[in-house]
Motif scaffolding. Structure first.
Motif, PDB file in Angstrom:
ATOM      1  N   ASP A  86       0.814  -1.220   0.000  1.00 37.05           N
ATOM      2  CA  ASP A  86       0.000   0.000   0.000  1.00 37.05           C
ATOM      3  C   ASP A  86       0.848   1.270   0.000  1.00 37.05           C
ATOM      4  O   ASP A  86       0.312   2.381  -0.019  1.00 37.05           O
ATOM      5  N   VAL A  87       2.165   1.088   0.044  1.00 41.44           N
ATOM      6  CA  VAL A  87       3.052   2.255   0.113  1.00 41.44           C
ATOM      7  C   VAL A  87       3.172   2.876  -1.281  1.00 41.44           C
ATOM      8  O   VAL A  87       3.658   2.234  -2.220  1.00 41.44           O
ATOM      9  N   THR A  88       2.710   4.127  -1.416  1.00 42.49           N
ATOM     10  CA  THR A  88       2.781   4.792  -2.724  1.00 42.49           C
ATOM     11  C   THR A  88       4.120   5.499  -2.880  1.00 42.49           C
ATOM     12  O   THR A  88       4.710   5.977  -1.919  1.00 42.49           O
ATOM     13  N   VAL A  89       4.618   5.543  -4.102  1.00 39.96           N
ATOM     14  CA  VAL A  89       5.897   6.196  -4.394  1.00 39.96           C
ATOM     15  C   VAL A  89       5.676   7.297  -5.428  1.00 39.96           C
ATOM     16  O   VAL A  89       4.715   7.245  -6.208  1.00 39.96           O
ATOM     17  N   GLN A  90       6.572   8.295  -5.392  1.00 42.39           N
ATOM     18  CA  GLN A  90       6.500   9.398  -6.358  1.00 42.39           C
ATOM     19  C   GLN A  90       7.648   9.318  -7.375  1.00 42.39           C
ATOM     20  O   GLN A  90       7.634   9.993  -8.401  1.00 42.39           O
ATOM     21  N   HIS A  91       8.670   8.516  -7.020  1.00 42.46           N
ATOM     22  CA  HIS A  91       9.851   8.421  -7.886  1.00 42.46           C
ATOM     23  C   HIS A  91      10.232   6.963  -8.063  1.00 42.46           C
ATOM     24  O   HIS A  91      10.069   6.157  -7.142  1.00 42.46           O
ATOM     25  N   VAL A  92      10.769   6.663  -9.239  1.00 43.97           N
ATOM     26  CA  VAL A  92      11.310   5.329  -9.492  1.00 43.97           C
ATOM     27  C   VAL A  92      12.679   5.512 -10.128  1.00 43.97           C
ATOM     28  O   VAL A  92      12.839   6.311 -11.060  1.00 43.97           O
ATOM     29  N   PHE A  93      13.653   4.824  -9.580  1.00 44.85           N
ATOM     30  CA  PHE A  93      15.010   4.898 -10.129  1.00 44.85           C
ATOM     31  C   PHE A  93      15.497   3.492 -10.448  1.00 44.85           C
ATOM     32  O   PHE A  93      15.642   2.652  -9.566  1.00 44.85           O
ATOM     33  N   ILE A  94      15.733   3.257 -11.730  1.00 42.60           N
ATOM     34  CA  ILE A  94      16.306   1.979 -12.165  1.00 42.60           C
ATOM     35  C   ILE A  94      17.695   2.286 -12.699  1.00 42.60           C
ATOM     36  O   ILE A  94      17.837   2.941 -13.733  1.00 42.60           O
ATOM     37  N   GLY A  95      18.700   1.883 -11.962  1.00 44.37           N
ATOM     38  CA  GLY A  95      20.084   2.181 -12.325  1.00 44.37           C
ATOM     39  C   GLY A  95      21.001   1.846 -11.171  1.00 44.37           C
ATOM     40  O   GLY A  95      20.670   1.012 -10.331  1.00 44.37           O
ATOM     41  N   SER A  96      22.186   2.474 -11.142  1.00 47.03           N
ATOM     42  CA  SER A  96      23.242   2.325 -10.126  1.00 47.03           C
ATOM     43  C   SER A  96      24.158   1.145 -10.433  1.00 47.03           C
ATOM     44  O   SER A  96      23.820   0.269 -11.241  1.00 47.03           O
ATOM     45  N   ILE A 120       8.384  -5.719 -17.749  1.00 47.57           N
ATOM     46  CA  ILE A 120       7.240  -5.250 -16.967  1.00 47.57           C
ATOM     47  C   ILE A 120       6.620  -4.015 -17.616  1.00 47.57           C
ATOM     48  O   ILE A 120       5.394  -3.847 -17.662  1.00 47.57           O
ATOM     49  N   ALA A 121       7.485  -3.125 -18.137  1.00 45.84           N
ATOM     50  CA  ALA A 121       6.995  -1.849 -18.670  1.00 45.84           C
ATOM     51  C   ALA A 121       6.283  -2.010 -20.011  1.00 45.84           C
ATOM     52  O   ALA A 121       5.437  -1.192 -20.380  1.00 45.84           O
ATOM     53  N   LYS A 122       6.617  -3.064 -20.721  1.00 49.30           N
ATOM     54  CA  LYS A 122       6.125  -3.218 -22.092  1.00 49.30           C
ATOM     55  C   LYS A 122       4.594  -3.164 -22.173  1.00 49.30           C
ATOM     56  O   LYS A 122       3.890  -3.940 -21.516  1.00 49.30           O
ATOM     57  N   GLY A 123       4.122  -2.224 -22.984  1.00 46.40           N
ATOM     58  CA  GLY A 123       2.682  -2.107 -23.205  1.00 46.40           C
ATOM     59  C   GLY A 123       1.919  -1.502 -22.048  1.00 46.40           C
ATOM     60  O   GLY A 123       0.689  -1.442 -22.069  1.00 46.40           O
ATOM     61  N   ARG A 124       2.632  -1.051 -21.018  1.00 43.06           N
ATOM     62  CA  ARG A 124       1.962  -0.440 -19.870  1.00 43.06           C
ATOM     63  C   ARG A 124       2.361   1.026 -19.775  1.00 43.06           C
ATOM     64  O   ARG A 124       3.215   1.507 -20.503  1.00 43.06           O
ATOM     65  N   LYS A 125       1.737   1.745 -18.849  1.00 36.05           N
ATOM     66  CA  LYS A 125       2.021   3.166 -18.672  1.00 36.05           C
ATOM     67  C   LYS A 125       2.402   3.446 -17.220  1.00 36.05           C
ATOM     68  O   LYS A 125       1.830   2.853 -16.297  1.00 36.05           O
ATOM     69  N   VAL A 126       3.356   4.373 -17.062  1.00 31.60           N
ATOM     70  CA  VAL A 126       3.732   4.827 -15.731  1.00 31.60           C
ATOM     71  C   VAL A 126       2.507   5.485 -15.079  1.00 31.60           C
ATOM     72  O   VAL A 126       1.780   6.244 -15.727  1.00 31.60           O
ATOM     73  N   ALA A 127       2.283   5.181 -13.815  1.00 35.78           N
ATOM     74  CA  ALA A 127       1.086   5.658 -13.110  1.00 35.78           C
ATOM     75  C   ALA A 127       1.091   7.182 -12.996  1.00 35.78           C
ATOM     76  O   ALA A 127       2.156   7.808 -12.915  1.00 35.78           O
ATOM     77  N   GLU A 186       9.633  12.929  -0.186  1.00 33.83           N
ATOM     78  CA  GLU A 186       9.082  12.106  -1.263  1.00 33.83           C
ATOM     79  C   GLU A 186       9.767  10.738  -1.255  1.00 33.83           C
ATOM     80  O   GLU A 186      10.802  10.538  -0.641  1.00 33.83           O
ATOM     81  N   ARG A 187       9.098   9.805  -1.929  1.00 42.10           N
ATOM     82  CA  ARG A 187       9.457   8.401  -1.792  1.00 42.10           C
ATOM     83  C   ARG A 187       9.902   7.828  -3.133  1.00 42.10           C
ATOM     84  O   ARG A 187       9.274   8.106  -4.158  1.00 42.10           O
ATOM     85  N   CYS A 188      10.957   7.016  -3.080  1.00 43.49           N
ATOM     86  CA  CYS A 188      11.514   6.457  -4.312  1.00 43.49           C
ATOM     87  C   CYS A 188      11.647   4.940  -4.214  1.00 43.49           C
ATOM     88  O   CYS A 188      12.199   4.417  -3.248  1.00 43.49           O
ATOM     89  N   ALA A 189      11.129   4.260  -5.227  1.00 41.70           N
ATOM     90  CA  ALA A 189      11.412   2.828  -5.394  1.00 41.70           C
ATOM     91  C   ALA A 189      12.695   2.766  -6.201  1.00 41.70           C
ATOM     92  O   ALA A 189      12.735   3.214  -7.344  1.00 41.70           O
ATOM     93  N   SER A 190      13.756   2.239  -5.588  1.00 40.74           N
ATOM     94  CA  SER A 190      15.089   2.403  -6.165  1.00 40.74           C
ATOM     95  C   SER A 190      15.843   1.080  -6.242  1.00 40.74           C
ATOM     96  O   SER A 190      15.865   0.309  -5.285  1.00 40.74           O
ATOM     97  N   THR A 191      16.496   0.859  -7.382  1.00 41.87           N
ATOM     98  CA  THR A 191      17.282  -0.368  -7.536  1.00 41.87           C
ATOM     99  C   THR A 191      18.708  -0.196  -7.022  1.00 41.87           C
ATOM    100  O   THR A 191      19.561  -1.055  -7.246  1.00 41.87           O
ATOM    101  N   ALA A 229       6.462  -0.874  -9.600  1.00 50.26           N
ATOM    102  CA  ALA A 229       6.023   0.257  -8.773  1.00 50.26           C
ATOM    103  C   ALA A 229       5.725   1.478  -9.635  1.00 50.26           C
ATOM    104  O   ALA A 229       4.798   2.249  -9.348  1.00 50.26           O
ATOM    105  N   ALA A 230       6.507   1.656 -10.704  1.00 54.10           N
ATOM    106  CA  ALA A 230       6.256   2.781 -11.606  1.00 54.10           C
ATOM    107  C   ALA A 230       4.897   2.631 -12.290  1.00 54.10           C
ATOM    108  O   ALA A 230       4.168   3.608 -12.484  1.00 54.10           O
ATOM    109  N   ILE A 231       4.554   1.404 -12.646  1.00 56.41           N
ATOM    110  CA  ILE A 231       3.303   1.152 -13.369  1.00 56.41           C
ATOM    111  C   ILE A 231       2.083   1.298 -12.452  1.00 56.41           C
ATOM    112  O   ILE A 231       1.064   1.866 -12.843  1.00 56.41           O
TER     113      ILE A 231
END
Lengths: 197, 479
Positions: free
Chosen positions: B344-354, B369-376, B431-436, B462-464
């Motif tokens: 239920d934890v909502t995020v405002q940022h997504v970082f895929i990298g590092s 996961i992203a294919k054919g979908r849209k960022v929320a 703000e909250r980030c789902a981060s790799t 999480a981005a979707i």
């Protein structure tokens, strides 16, 4: 690193106790890319005070700094030693030093001389008018007025400072071993040399 | 017959130049990676003492930490300036120091540029059985290829530049065995987060970890890089994987890897490195693969992990009073309440990298996961930052960039990016980030920023959805 054998010259008679490394070099000076050049930020807060010893032309370029008890306390920043070196200080005389600062000073070729408070007081007086002579080999501080104060120093540190050897210098003294190791490896495992274009 | 030895002991023994009476050894360093943040004062030290770099041919320099991940050249191909003067200064220093000391330099606009721990393996600069150092704690990553690799400080950077050695005391050895079958949706990132949760962030202190057992044996090299990278979050200065056929296949043909007869000789040597039967470790941790779920962090330490299907733990659930206090502080900082469902934890940022998760397999997993979908709609920024220019080109050749851009992600230039708030990519306070990335410390991604560490697939999920999501639910549904 420059060897230290004897240091002659005027001394900044600072005398202040508990000089912390923030006073030597404030945090805003830590973002740079060089060890050199930090001298201009050294003792910034003290130098804002009128009549401070650092801006007194009589002491300009002094190779010696005389301070009170517990010099170099606080933050472990090596920048404090870098700042002192950059302003030309080769010897700091005080009744005592923080361990970390003493180690950092040593790594950077600065001699820390611990003397009893009375000796430091006497040197403070002399420094206001005359030069001071520090002899690392003899482990003594002398003045033109026949004062002679002996100091203790760890034999290892003494030999490093006399020889101008920092930790890198010490390892460089093992160059023959390193070279022999490299030669043997290049023969046994030639593929270790990367194909750097 | 010689005493059975571990992989670590074999590499150590092969690099002892001199052993001192107190047990410390002068250890030869085969490879040195240099970046712009921890090297300026080291080069300055060399300059001030009139020293040279002993083996520029074993040293490779590349900027990564400070570089903005936005376009680096304009439409006409001219280099764009870096706005932050301190970042620009550190970059300029490396650009000047590398050629001055004869070191190969991969520049900000070269296609090979990237995060130092991505390009080492990618270029074949990192090799099994070597010692490799860099002024960065995530140097542990290179252990994935069987290199003894660890981070060092600036004074040690200078020492290695000048002498190609370090004076070191031997480490203790620790094996982490993960055995069994991983469940659906469980990636190498979940494995290492789970491991850190089990051993704690001080669990590996003073040790070098060797990752053993069928799960690690079956893992791809890129997965191993993710695992070994976070050895430091488990307290260990270095991690190791025994080099195997996967390692050799990964390295063969890389630009700086051995060629021809040298290659054959190298492989023959690398095959001797695996830990001998009968060798002992100072510590051993065994984990059942079936216990590992898709994992996220809830707090401000990498050991603060839970399964995505779980809830935010209550501080009272920790028996150690200091941990209880830390948990209270962490929940306050993170803006979470005990018992709240992680999903239920909502995020405002997504970082895929590092350096942990920016390689091609990571990007493929996110793109699937992203294919054919849209960022929320609630997502303010979703960054995809390839680990190197070559990863970026590969991803573009596979069309992954189109998938990301069409879904609403930003496709960036390579660098450390949002992992550490040293460049313009930062998470705003509160703000909250789902981060790799690898660290969820307070302020790591920007002052007041809240970080949840997870795998690339989970970050994309999480981005979707706009909230932390169990990847198994998204994979199950049709895109």
């Amino acid at each position: 690193m420059e060897p230290i054998k004897t240091v002659d010259g005027r001394a900044y008679p600072l005398g202040v106790k508990n000089v912390d490394t923030d006073m030597v070099i404030a945090a805003k000076w830590l973002k740079g890319i060089t060890r050199a050049g930090l001298g201009k930020g050294a003792f910034e807060a003290l130098r804002a005070e009128p009549g401070n010893v650092f801006d007194d032309p009589a002491y300009a370029g002094s190779p010696i700094l005389i301070a009170g008890d517990n010099f170099g306390c606080g933050s472990s920043r090596e920048h404090a030693a870098w700042a002192l070196t950059d302003m030309g200080v080769k010897v700091v005389i005080a009744p005592s030093f923080s361990d970390i600062f003493a180690s950092n000073a040593f790594k950077n070729g600065i001699l820390t001389v611990a003397l009893p408070q009375e000796a430091v007081d006497r040197l403070m007086d002399v420094a206001k008018t005359d030069p001071i002579h520090v002899d690392l080999e003899a482990q003594s501080v002398t003045t033109p007025f026949q004062d002679r104060f002996s100091f203790e120093i760890d034999p290892f540190r003494k030999s490093c400072l006399l020889g101008g050897l920092d930790e890198i210098g010490l390892t460089l003294a093992r160059t023959d071993s390193i070279g022999a190791f490299e030669t043997a490896r290049a023969k046994d495992q030639p593929w270790l040399a990367p194909a750097l274009a | 017959m010689t005493q059975p030895r571990t992989l670590y002991e074999k590499i150590w023994d092969a690099h002892v130049v001199e052993k001192r009476d107190d047990g410390t050894c002068l250890i030869y360093i085969d490879r040195h990676l240099v970046h712009e943040v921890t090297s300026p004062q080291a080069f300055e030290g060399l300059r001030m003492s009139g020293r040279r770099v002993r083996r520029p041919d074993l040293t490779l320099a590349v900027p990564d930490h400070n570089l903005p991940t936005t376009a680096r050249v304009d439409a006409a191909g001219n280099r764009l300036p870096i706005a932050d003067p301190e970042s620009a200064q550190q970059l300029a220093a490396l650009e000047k120091n590398a050629p001055e000391f004869g070191i190969k330099y991969i520049g900000a606009t070269d296609k090979e540029q990237g995060i130092v721990h991505v390009i080492g393996p990618e270029q074949g600069f990192t090799l099994p059985g070597t010692t490799l150092v860099c002024g960065d704690s995530h140097t542990a990553a290179h252990g994935a290829l069987g290199a003894l690799a660890f981070g060092i400080g600036t004074s040690e950077v200078e020492h290695v530049l000048a002498t190609q050695t370090l004076l070191l005391a031997p480490s203790k050895t620790m094996e982490i065995r993960v055995e069994g079958t991983l469940g659906a949706g469980v990636t190498p990132k979940d494995v290492i987060l789970h491991v850190i949760g089990v051993i704690g962030t001080a669990g590996g202190t003073g040790h070098v970890i060797e990752y053993r057992g069928n799960v690690f044996e079956e893992m791809s090299i890129e997965g191993r890089l993710t695992v070994s990278n976070m050895s430091i979050e488990g307290g260990a200065r270095a991690g190791l994987f025994a080099p195997d056929e996967k390692t050799f296949a990964y390295l063969k043909g890389r630009p700086m890897a051995p060629k021809g007869a040298d290659w054959d000789a190298a492989v023959a040597y690398w095959k001797t490195l695996a830990t001998d039967a009968g060798a002992t470790f100072d510590r051993s941790v065994v984990i059942d693969a079936a216990d590992i779920a898709p994992t996220v962090t809830w707090g401000t330490s990498p050991e603060d992990v839970v399964a995505i299907t779980s809830t935010v733990p209550a501080p009272d659930s920790f028996s150690d009073p200091s941990k209880r206090a830390a948990a209270e502080k962490a929940l306050d900082y993170m803006g979470l309440t005990a018992g709240q469902r992680m999903q239920d934890v909502t995020v405002q940022h997504v970082f895929i990298g590092s350096c942990t998760n920016s390689r091609i397999e990571d990007l493929r997993a996110a793109a699937a996961i992203a294919k054919g979908r849209k960022v929320a709609p609630g997502i303010k920024q979703a960054l995809i930052v390839p680990g190197s220019g070559l990863v970026k080109l590969q991803a573009e050749a596979e069309g992954l960039d189109r998938i990301f851009i069409e879904a609403g992600f930003e496709w960036r230039e390579p660098g450390c990016s949002m992992c550490l708030a040293m460049n313009p990519d930062k998470v705003p306070a509160g703000e909250r980030c789902a981060s790799t990335s690898n660290r969820n410390f307070m302020g790591r991604q920007g002052p007041g920023a809240r970080t949840h560490l997870l795998s690339p697939a989970m970050a994309a999920a999480a981005a979707i959805t706009g909230h932390l999501t169990d990847i198994r639910e998204l994979v199950g549904e049709a895109a």
